[in-house]
Every structure is written in C-alpha cells, then in structure tokens.
Scaffold this motif. Structure first.
Motif, PDB file in Angstrom:
ATOM      1  N   PRO A  90       1.017  -1.565   0.046  1.00  0.00           N
ATOM      2  CA  PRO A  90       0.006   0.037  -0.084  1.00  0.00           C
ATOM      3  C   PRO A  90       0.765   1.243  -0.037  1.00  0.00           C
ATOM      4  N   GLN A  91       0.583   2.024  -0.721  1.00  0.00           N
ATOM      5  CA  GLN A  91       1.208   3.606  -0.529  1.00  0.00           C
ATOM      6  C   GLN A  91       1.033   4.353   0.686  1.00  0.00           C
ATOM      7  N   PRO A  92       1.972   4.828   1.188  1.00  0.00           N
ATOM      8  CA  PRO A  92       1.651   5.605   2.504  1.00  0.00           C
ATOM      9  C   PRO A  92       0.795   6.891   2.339  1.00  0.00           C
ATOM     10  N   LYS A  93      -0.112   6.828   3.536  1.00  0.00           N
ATOM     11  CA  LYS A  93      -0.916   8.177   3.279  1.00  0.00           C
ATOM     12  C   LYS A  93      -0.023   9.477   4.025  1.00  0.00           C
ATOM     13  N   VAL A  94       0.503  10.097   3.418  1.00  0.00           N
ATOM     14  CA  VAL A  94       1.302  10.908   3.980  1.00  0.00           C
ATOM     15  C   VAL A  94       1.461  12.402   3.106  1.00  0.00           C
ATOM     16  N   ASP A  95       1.582  13.515   3.713  1.00  0.00           N
ATOM     17  CA  ASP A  95       1.446  14.656   3.163  1.00  0.00           C
ATOM     18  C   ASP A  95       2.825  15.023   2.355  1.00  0.00           C
ATOM     19  N   PRO A  96       2.920  15.222   1.225  1.00  0.00           N
ATOM     20  CA  PRO A  96       4.383  15.615   0.619  1.00  0.00           C
ATOM     21  C   PRO A  96       5.243  16.569   1.291  1.00  0.00           C
ATOM     22  N   LYS A  97       4.483  17.594   1.624  1.00  0.00           N
ATOM     23  CA  LYS A  97       5.165  18.725   2.366  1.00  0.00           C
ATOM     24  C   LYS A  97       5.957  18.279   3.725  1.00  0.00           C
ATOM     25  N   VAL A  98       5.191  17.251   4.323  1.00  0.00           N
ATOM     26  CA  VAL A  98       5.630  16.802   5.523  1.00  0.00           C
ATOM     27  C   VAL A  98       6.857  15.769   5.088  1.00  0.00           C
ATOM     28  N   VAL A  99       6.648  15.097   4.255  1.00  0.00           N
ATOM     29  CA  VAL A  99       7.649  14.111   3.785  1.00  0.00           C
ATOM     30  C   VAL A  99       8.956  14.775   3.367  1.00  0.00           C
ATOM     31  N   ASP A 205       5.836  25.623   9.146  1.00  0.00           N
ATOM     32  CA  ASP A 205       4.726  26.383   8.868  1.00  0.00           C
ATOM     33  C   ASP A 205       3.760  25.684   7.719  1.00  0.00           C
ATOM     34  N   ALA A 206       4.781  25.579   6.609  1.00  0.00           N
ATOM     35  CA  ALA A 206       4.123  25.199   5.232  1.00  0.00           C
ATOM     36  C   ALA A 206       3.656  23.645   5.385  1.00  0.00           C
ATOM     37  N   ALA A 207       4.347  22.773   6.360  1.00  0.00           N
ATOM     38  CA  ALA A 207       4.062  21.316   6.566  1.00  0.00           C
ATOM     39  C   ALA A 207       3.011  21.140   7.279  1.00  0.00           C
ATOM     40  N   PHE A 208       2.529  21.839   8.474  1.00  0.00           N
ATOM     41  CA  PHE A 208       2.029  21.625   9.375  1.00  0.00           C
ATOM     42  C   PHE A 208       0.867  22.689   9.609  1.00  0.00           C
ATOM     43  N   GLY A 209       1.168  23.856   9.087  1.00  0.00           N
ATOM     44  CA  GLY A 209       0.247  25.103   9.400  1.00  0.00           C
ATOM     45  C   GLY A 209       0.762  25.789  10.332  1.00  0.00           C
ATOM     46  N   LYS A 210       0.483  27.192  10.404  1.00  0.00           N
ATOM     47  CA  LYS A 210       1.170  28.230  11.056  1.00  0.00           C
ATOM     48  C   LYS A 210       1.043  28.406  12.625  1.00  0.00           C
ATOM     49  N   GLU A 211       0.080  27.431  12.942  1.00  0.00           N
ATOM     50  CA  GLU A 211       0.075  27.704  14.328  1.00  0.00           C
ATOM     51  C   GLU A 211       0.761  26.421  15.098  1.00  0.00           C
ATOM     52  N   GLY A 212       1.616  26.632  15.819  1.00  0.00           N
ATOM     53  CA  GLY A 212       2.368  25.516  16.629  1.00  0.00           C
ATOM     54  C   GLY A 212       3.766  25.679  16.557  1.00  0.00           C
ATOM     55  N   GLY A 213       4.359  25.820  15.094  1.00  0.00           N
ATOM     56  CA  GLY A 213       5.734  26.325  15.035  1.00  0.00           C
ATOM     57  C   GLY A 213       6.452  24.817  14.958  1.00  0.00           C
ATOM     58  N   VAL A 214       7.712  25.092  15.447  1.00  0.00           N
ATOM     59  CA  VAL A 214       8.335  23.943  15.373  1.00  0.00           C
ATOM     60  C   VAL A 214       8.437  23.051  16.817  1.00  0.00           C
ATOM     61  N   THR A 215       7.845  21.778  16.838  1.00  0.00           N
ATOM     62  CA  THR A 215       7.718  20.951  17.963  1.00  0.00           C
ATOM     63  C   THR A 215       8.547  19.588  18.068  1.00  0.00           C
ATOM     64  N   LEU A 216       8.701  19.119  19.080  1.00  0.00           N
ATOM     65  CA  LEU A 216       9.233  17.785  18.953  1.00  0.00           C
ATOM     66  C   LEU A 216       8.409  16.742  18.417  1.00  0.00           C
ATOM     67  N   PRO A 217       7.013  16.715  18.489  1.00  0.00           N
ATOM     68  CA  PRO A 217       6.123  15.909  17.986  1.00  0.00           C
ATOM     69  C   PRO A 217       6.075  16.010  16.304  1.00  0.00           C
ATOM     70  N   ARG A 218       6.264  17.269  15.897  1.00  0.00           N
ATOM     71  CA  ARG A 218       6.259  17.688  14.548  1.00  0.00           C
ATOM     72  C   ARG A 218       7.439  17.060  13.983  1.00  0.00           C
ATOM     73  N   ILE A 219       8.846  17.163  14.385  1.00  0.00           N
ATOM     74  CA  ILE A 219       9.959  16.917  14.014  1.00  0.00           C
ATOM     75  C   ILE A 219       9.683  15.195  14.010  1.00  0.00           C
ATOM     76  N   LEU A 223      10.191  13.256  10.410  1.00  0.00           N
ATOM     77  CA  LEU A 223      10.958  12.035   9.965  1.00  0.00           C
ATOM     78  C   LEU A 223      10.248  10.828   9.905  1.00  0.00           C
ATOM     79  N   ALA A 224       9.395  10.243  10.439  1.00  0.00           N
ATOM     80  CA  ALA A 224       8.604   8.905  10.313  1.00  0.00           C
ATOM     81  C   ALA A 224       7.896   8.885   8.900  1.00  0.00           C
ATOM     82  N   ASP A 225       7.185   9.950   8.831  1.00  0.00           N
ATOM     83  CA  ASP A 225       6.426  10.242   7.404  1.00  0.00           C
ATOM     84  C   ASP A 225       7.452   9.779   6.203  1.00  0.00           C
ATOM     85  N   TYR A 226       8.676  10.548   6.241  1.00  0.00           N
ATOM     86  CA  TYR A 226       9.561  10.189   5.454  1.00  0.00           C
ATOM     87  C   TYR A 226      10.078   8.736   5.216  1.00  0.00           C
ATOM     88  N   GLN A 227      10.225   8.075   6.396  1.00  0.00           N
ATOM     89  CA  GLN A 227      10.792   6.751   6.375  1.00  0.00           C
ATOM     90  C   GLN A 227       9.525   5.846   5.938  1.00  0.00           C
TER      91      GLN A 227
END
Length: 387
Positions: A90-99, A205-219, A223-227
């Motif tokens: 199956p193809q992974p269900k991921v956002d290309p910007k997050v990847v 911001d482009a990958a996750f939206g402007k609310e929240g910024g850089v956080t450990l869960p987003r990092i 990384l997980a979605d790329y893998q």
C-alpha cells in the motif's frame, strides 16, 4: 563471484559458529567443516537429477501463476505469507510537504549534539538505508553496540530495532536522537535550535500550518513520514513475480526454487518484504561471553524466554546491507549461507549453573542443517543478490 567455499571463508564461518558455543554437525558430536554437505537426493524434487538440477524443468514449473508454484517447505506449524511484488504494498498516506521536511531533517547533521551526525550517516540509500560498517560511529566517535538495520519497508514493520522496543516510526526516530552513543541531542532544546536555522520555521509552517511552530512531535512526525516512503525499489525479482518469467537467469531461478523448498527460508522470510516480523534465536547472542554478548529482545520485554531473540530482518536489498546479523560479525553472504546450511549454532548448557540458569538462551527449533551443495549455495547467493 561464486561461493566455492574458499578455505578462509569456510574457516571464518566455522569460527563464528564455534565462538557462539556451537557444535557443528558431525558423527558423535564432533565438529565438521561446514562445506561437507551431502548432495541433493535424487527424486526428492521433480526437477532434481542425480548430477544437478534440470533448469528447463524448473522453467516450466515456474511458468504459471504463483498459486501453482511448489508450496513453500517450512517448519511444522508455520504458515508463510506468499511472495508478492513490491508494487502490491500500500502507498503511504502522507503529506508530500511533511515528507519533504522529513527528508531534509533526515540528512541534517545539526539534529545531533555535535552537529556532525545525521540520520543518513548510518542509514545510507547506497546500503539499503543501512551502512557498510559493523557498528556505526555516533556522536564523539563512539561506536554503537549493534549493526545498523536497514529501513527499506520500515513503514510496514510492526516493531522497530533489532529487539522490537519501538512500536512506531515516531518512537523509533526519537531513540537515536537522544541516545548518547548516536546523535546525543538534547531533545528538549532541539525545536528551538531548528527554529533558528535557515528557513526551518517557514518549512514547518508550510508542512503543518502556522499554528504551533517547530515542536518535537512535529519533528518526529516528519522523520517518520519520510521513512514511511522508503518502499524497496522494484528489481528483476519483482518483474519475475509480475509475470515476466525470463527476468531471472538460470542461477537466480534455481536459487528462488531452493529458497522456497530445500532451504526452507520461507519459515521466517516470506511475504512482500521477506520477513515474518517475528523474533527468533539463531544461537548468536554469545550469552555469557566476554565480548559481543547481547540479550536481544529481553532488553525490551524482560522475559527470560526472549534472551537471544532478534527481529527477522526483511531481505529486500539484503546484498547491499552487509555486514550481517545483529552484531555485524558476518562479512559476506557466503558466510551467512554457510552458517544457515549447518543449522546455525546450538549452544547447550554445559555446567550445573548453566542448566539452572532460566535465562540460558535456547536456539530456535526452526533451524536445521539443510544439506545444500556448494552449487546450490552459489545459486542461493545469486537469488539473494537480485532481491
């Protein structure tokens, strides 16, 4: 290059077996050279001959649908998943910007405490997203204690690391980041560090939206979605599975047949990724030894029965990911095949203390001497090289 059992290679494999406390097959328990195997018994296979294998016969056997191929020969109680091409995953269900963000983070050395180690430092595309070292070198030049697993198909794995201690790719990504012998990063400080670098803030911001910024869960998510996108590349083996039955040459076809039958590989290595995703004891934990002792899955479960068990790796891209096994002690596929052909080490309790030790590891009953000939082992190697 063929495996004609050059003496130094056979001796190396035997040395590893004996170092693990093994007794090689032989009369009265005496050690025998691993290369001394019986020839294939005539009549045990429709295409077997007294002097070898009838390749034309094998071509005919494998010309039809996979469902009509010879059933896999496996250990009692095992129900293997049939082989299938990579295209069936199956193809992974991921956002290309997050990847895209995750791929950038994966290659950025600044995710480490020393700004010198990136994820890609140990997981290189050139080596099936493993590396070519016995142990990877981490922060401050410190070596790890296990061989780096490859990441091809990681998004399909039920558990990660050799001992299965991570249940998700997000959890797996966190481990190396904060491990003192790997990337040695202060993970609490990592988000602020990245927010100050280049245009990371804008990319988050482009990958996750402007609310929240850089956080450990987003990092970790990036990384997980790329893998999750690291699906094994299609090879001639996939072309063969998809119906082009001339895609494998004679040696590779024989290796495929042996893999499915006499070598009993599908007892543990089946399905698209050629892994049962289970944990098995191959007799290689070196339990009680001064060097390289590793209790394996026990470190994740604390269950005595798990001492010496390690996760079955997928075999996609296996020829590029050596050295092999959890300890990286096996430098070539030749030695790997020799060791499986002997049935792997079978350490036995020798003293009263060992017999009373509830943690003394017992090798898997799935492992038995295979009696593959040198020519058959050569064909097996050819098949592994095309995966």
């Amino acid at each position: 290059m063929t495996i004609r059992f050059h003496l130094k290679k056979t001796f190396f494999a035997c040395a590893v077996l004996l170092a693990a406390g093994a007794t090689l097959p032989g009369s009265d328990g005496q050690a025998r050279a691993a290369a001394r195997v019986a020839p294939a018994a005539p009549g045990t296979d429709a295409c077997a001959q007294g002097t070898g294998w009838n390749i034309a016969c094998l071509r005919q056997v494998y010309a039809g649908p996979i469902a009509n191929w010879p059933k896999p020969q496996v250990a009692d109680g095992i129900t293997p998943v049939e082989m299938a091409p990579v295209s069936s995953l199956p193809q992974p269900k991921v956002d290309p910007k997050v990847v895209a963000l995750g791929q950038r983070l994966f290659a950025d050395q600044r995710l480490s405490g020393s700004n010198a180690i990136a994820c890609i430092s140990c997981h290189s595309p050139a080596y099936s997203f493993a590396d070519n070292k016995r142990f990877s070198i981490g922060d401050g030049g410190r070596a790890g204690v296990r061989n780096t697993p490859g990441l091809l198909g990681a998004g399909q794995m039920k558990s990660l690391f050799w001992d299965g201690r991570a249940a998700t790719l997000e959890e797996q990504a966190l481990g190396p980041l904060r491990h003192p012998d790997e990337m040695a990063m202060d993970i609490e400080a990592l988000p602020a560090k990245l927010a100050r670098l280049d245009d990371y803030m804008q990319q988050f911001d482009a990958a996750f939206g402007k609310e929240g910024g850089v956080t450990l869960p987003r990092i970790l998510t990036a990384l997980a979605d790329y893998q999750r996108t690291l699906i094994p590349p299609e090879t001639r083996f996939d072309t063969f599975l998809e119906g082009q039955r001339t895609a494998l040459n004679d040696r590779e076809l024989l290796g495929l047949h042996l893999y499915r039958t006499k070598a009993r590989c599908m007892s543990c290595h089946s399905g698209v990724l050629l892994t049962d995703q289970q944990f098995h004891n191959l007799g290689l934990s070196l339990y009680g030894r001064k060097f390289f002792e590793d209790w394996g899955r026990y470190q994740a479960t604390n269950a005595d029965a798990d001492v010496g068990k390690f996760r079955t790796p997928g075999l996609r891209g296996v020829s590029h990911s050596g050295p092999w096994m959890h300890h990286g002690l096996i430098p070539s596929l030749n030695e790997v095949l020799i060791m499986y052909n002997t049935g792997m080490p079978k350490p036995k309790p020798r003293t009263a203390a060992q017999k009373a030790d509830p943690k003394f590891p017992i090798s898997s009953d799935l492992l038995q001497p295979l009696k593959l000939t040198a020519d058959e082992l050569d064909a097996m190697k050819s098949f592994l090289e095309v995966l």
